[in-house]
Write a protein that holds these residues in place. Sequence first.
Motif, PDB file in Angstrom:
ATOM      1  N   ARG A 189     -12.337  -0.291   5.182  1.00  0.00           N
ATOM      2  CA  ARG A 189     -12.685  -0.979   6.424  1.00  0.00           C
ATOM      3  C   ARG A 189     -12.999   0.016   7.545  1.00  0.00           C
ATOM      4  NH1 ARG A 189      -8.161  -4.082   5.242  1.00  0.00           N
ATOM      5  NH2 ARG A 189      -7.006  -3.068   6.930  1.00  0.00           N
ATOM      6  N   THR A 190     -12.252   1.115   7.569  1.00  0.00           N
ATOM      7  CA  THR A 190     -12.391   2.062   8.672  1.00  0.00           C
ATOM      8  C   THR A 190     -13.440   3.133   8.415  1.00  0.00           C
ATOM      9  OG1 THR A 190     -10.029   1.750   9.116  1.00  0.00           O
ATOM     10  CG2 THR A 190     -11.105   3.591  10.214  1.00  0.00           C
ATOM     11  N   HIS A 191     -13.520   3.607   7.174  1.00  0.00           N
ATOM     12  CA  HIS A 191     -14.372   4.765   6.882  1.00  0.00           C
ATOM     13  C   HIS A 191     -15.421   4.505   5.805  1.00  0.00           C
ATOM     14  CE1 HIS A 191     -11.822   7.231   9.425  1.00  0.00           C
ATOM     15  NE2 HIS A 191     -10.769   6.735   8.804  1.00  0.00           N
ATOM     16  N   GLY A 192     -15.507   3.276   5.335  1.00  0.00           N
ATOM     17  CA  GLY A 192     -16.568   2.935   4.393  1.00  0.00           C
ATOM     18  C   GLY A 192     -16.104   2.842   2.953  1.00  0.00           C
ATOM     19  N   ASP A 193     -16.855   2.047   2.188  1.00  0.00           N
ATOM     20  CA  ASP A 193     -16.497   1.807   0.789  1.00  0.00           C
ATOM     21  C   ASP A 193     -16.579   3.072  -0.062  1.00  0.00           C
ATOM     22  OD1 ASP A 193     -16.105  -0.854   1.353  1.00  0.00           O
ATOM     23  OD2 ASP A 193     -18.097  -1.480   0.697  1.00  0.00           O
ATOM     24  N   LYS A 194     -17.547   3.932   0.234  1.00  0.00           N
ATOM     25  CA  LYS A 194     -17.720   5.110  -0.616  1.00  0.00           C
ATOM     26  C   LYS A 194     -16.482   5.995  -0.613  1.00  0.00           C
ATOM     27  CE  LYS A 194     -20.692   9.055  -1.671  1.00  0.00           C
ATOM     28  NZ  LYS A 194     -19.533   9.928  -1.920  1.00  0.00           N
ATOM     29  N   LEU A 195     -15.924   6.225   0.555  1.00  0.00           N
ATOM     30  CA  LEU A 195     -14.733   7.066   0.620  1.00  0.00           C
ATOM     31  C   LEU A 195     -13.584   6.406  -0.143  1.00  0.00           C
ATOM     32  CD1 LEU A 195     -13.198   9.530   1.583  1.00  0.00           C
ATOM     33  CD2 LEU A 195     -12.674   8.307   3.709  1.00  0.00           C
ATOM     34  N   ALA A 196     -13.417   5.106   0.011  1.00  0.00           N
ATOM     35  CA  ALA A 196     -12.338   4.414  -0.696  1.00  0.00           C
ATOM     36  C   ALA A 196     -12.507   4.545  -2.208  1.00  0.00           C
ATOM     37  CB  ALA A 196     -12.298   2.943  -0.287  1.00  0.00           C
ATOM     38  N   ILE A 197     -13.735   4.411  -2.681  1.00  0.00           N
ATOM     39  CA  ILE A 197     -13.993   4.533  -4.120  1.00  0.00           C
ATOM     40  C   ILE A 197     -13.727   5.959  -4.592  1.00  0.00           C
ATOM     41  CG2 ILE A 197     -15.817   4.462  -5.867  1.00  0.00           C
ATOM     42  CD1 ILE A 197     -17.044   2.138  -4.231  1.00  0.00           C
ATOM     43  N   ASP A 198     -14.144   6.935  -3.789  1.00  0.00           N
ATOM     44  CA  ASP A 198     -13.907   8.338  -4.153  1.00  0.00           C
ATOM     45  C   ASP A 198     -12.411   8.648  -4.222  1.00  0.00           C
ATOM     46  OD1 ASP A 198     -16.618   8.742  -4.280  1.00  0.00           O
ATOM     47  OD2 ASP A 198     -16.776   9.709  -2.318  1.00  0.00           O
ATOM     48  N   VAL A 199     -11.653   8.101  -3.286  1.00  0.00           N
ATOM     49  CA  VAL A 199     -10.200   8.313  -3.294  1.00  0.00           C
ATOM     50  C   VAL A 199      -9.589   7.642  -4.514  1.00  0.00           C
ATOM     51  CG1 VAL A 199      -8.038   7.793  -2.090  1.00  0.00           C
ATOM     52  CG2 VAL A 199     -10.018   8.581  -0.796  1.00  0.00           C
ATOM     53  N   ALA A 200     -10.035   6.435  -4.832  1.00  0.00           N
ATOM     54  CA  ALA A 200      -9.517   5.728  -6.002  1.00  0.00           C
ATOM     55  C   ALA A 200      -9.780   6.520  -7.277  1.00  0.00           C
ATOM     56  CB  ALA A 200     -10.142   4.336  -6.093  1.00  0.00           C
ATOM     57  N   HIS A 253      -7.478   5.470 -10.342  1.00  0.00           N
ATOM     58  CA  HIS A 253      -7.218   4.064 -10.059  1.00  0.00           C
ATOM     59  C   HIS A 253      -8.498   3.303 -10.351  1.00  0.00           C
ATOM     60  CE1 HIS A 253      -4.616   1.041  -8.281  1.00  0.00           C
ATOM     61  NE2 HIS A 253      -5.553   0.677  -7.416  1.00  0.00           N
ATOM     62  N   ASP A 254      -8.538   2.577 -11.451  1.00  0.00           N
ATOM     63  CA  ASP A 254      -9.786   1.991 -11.933  1.00  0.00           C
ATOM     64  C   ASP A 254     -10.370   0.937 -11.003  1.00  0.00           C
ATOM     65  OD1 ASP A 254      -9.663   3.558 -14.171  1.00  0.00           O
ATOM     66  OD2 ASP A 254      -8.679   2.053 -15.406  1.00  0.00           O
ATOM     67  N   THR A 255      -9.523   0.048 -10.516  1.00  0.00           N
ATOM     68  CA  THR A 255     -10.007  -1.085  -9.725  1.00  0.00           C
ATOM     69  C   THR A 255      -9.201  -1.212  -8.442  1.00  0.00           C
ATOM     70  OG1 THR A 255     -10.613  -2.279 -11.748  1.00  0.00           O
ATOM     71  CG2 THR A 255     -10.448  -3.562  -9.720  1.00  0.00           C
ATOM     72  N   ILE A 256      -9.888  -1.332  -7.316  1.00  0.00           N
ATOM     73  CA  ILE A 256      -9.207  -1.556  -6.048  1.00  0.00           C
ATOM     74  C   ILE A 256      -8.969  -3.060  -5.913  1.00  0.00           C
ATOM     75  CG2 ILE A 256      -9.301  -1.278  -3.548  1.00  0.00           C
ATOM     76  CD1 ILE A 256     -11.249   1.022  -3.941  1.00  0.00           C
ATOM     77  N   ARG A 257      -7.723  -3.455  -6.011  1.00  0.00           N
ATOM     78  CA  ARG A 257      -7.397  -4.881  -5.985  1.00  0.00           C
ATOM     79  C   ARG A 257      -7.426  -5.433  -4.562  1.00  0.00           C
ATOM     80  NH1 ARG A 257      -1.796  -4.596  -9.188  1.00  0.00           N
ATOM     81  NH2 ARG A 257      -1.603  -2.825  -7.755  1.00  0.00           N
ATOM     82  N   ALA A 258      -7.745  -6.704  -4.452  1.00  0.00           N
ATOM     83  CA  ALA A 258      -7.756  -7.379  -3.154  1.00  0.00           C
ATOM     84  C   ALA A 258      -6.342  -7.807  -2.786  1.00  0.00           C
ATOM     85  CB  ALA A 258      -8.676  -8.597  -3.203  1.00  0.00           C
TER      86      ALA A 258
END
Length: 337
Positions: free
Chosen positions: A179-190, A195-200
């Motif tokens: 939410r704060t820094h974008g989906d790409k960074l979150a995916i890269d961190v995962a 961590h295969d899937t970022i759960r809701a």
Amino acid sequence: MSERRSDRPESIGFVLVPGFTLLAFAAVVETLRLANYVSGRELYRWLLLSGDGTPVLSSAGFLQPVDGALATAAAPATVIVCSGRDGHRFDDPKITAWLRRAAAQGAVVGSVCTGSHVLARAGLLNGYRCTIHWENLAGFSETFPEIEATGDLFTVDRNRFTCAGGTAGADMMLQRIARTHGDKLAIDVAEEMLHDTIRAGSDRQPRAKPAHSIERRELSAAIALMSAHIEEPLDLHSLAGRLGQSRRNIERLFRSHLSVSPARYYLDMRLKRARQLLLQTNMSVMEVAISCGFVSATHFSKCYRDRYGVPPRRDQSSHRRGPLAVAALGERLVSAD
């Protein structure tokens, strides 16, 4: 959609409660660390706090050093209360007052694991939706019936966020990063975390293996119906009728997949709920018995003793000290140093 970014790192204060769950804490703070690492910038800055500034004993028996005491710490932009198994018994007026001040000054306030109890006791969840680990959900709802508690992995409601604990803390922070820094960074961190899937947050907490076959789905439906009728248990005939199954088929499903009769499974489910209420609330033995569908305290006590080896009243009293015992052990370890 991303929130507006700031050039300044977000400051986060972790308030550690004696007996805090190490896994839940690590899942949150390591996700933040990796966000800094992957981005090559200090996006998040954190400090660890305790009531008096001394190290805090975790659920795994490790003493966690902290950066300072709450009294000397300025309220950060975000506050996260980290608690553990006995968080429902933790009640420190100084910590409660500090949390209220932080919220009044505009801090976003959250929790992991049983930290929801701490926030609720401070009055910081009034009018908010929240979540808590499934094992503590029944006790929390009995203690705070006015608060809407869910079985979600994590819940974000305006300037409050709560997490069920365990690995869900990583999902919560990954969503926050997105939410704060974008989906790409979150995916890269995962990916760094494997961590295969970022759960809701709205994903439900798992309590049983997924149902992959028709029989497993029928069994899951039976268990869900039992869980929804703890206070007024259904007999096997009524249970089968509501499921559109024969009594014989229900018996076969439980014996085939769980090696137990439906009656035995149902009784164990009610006794587990009873033990949660005994150890996590101030309800009397009689109140717990009624809440879990037992016709008398005598019958309840016999079933409880047969299942757990001790009478319910003795089991309840033996767990009363909870975090006080953990805190005392931590003080002894610090003194030994």
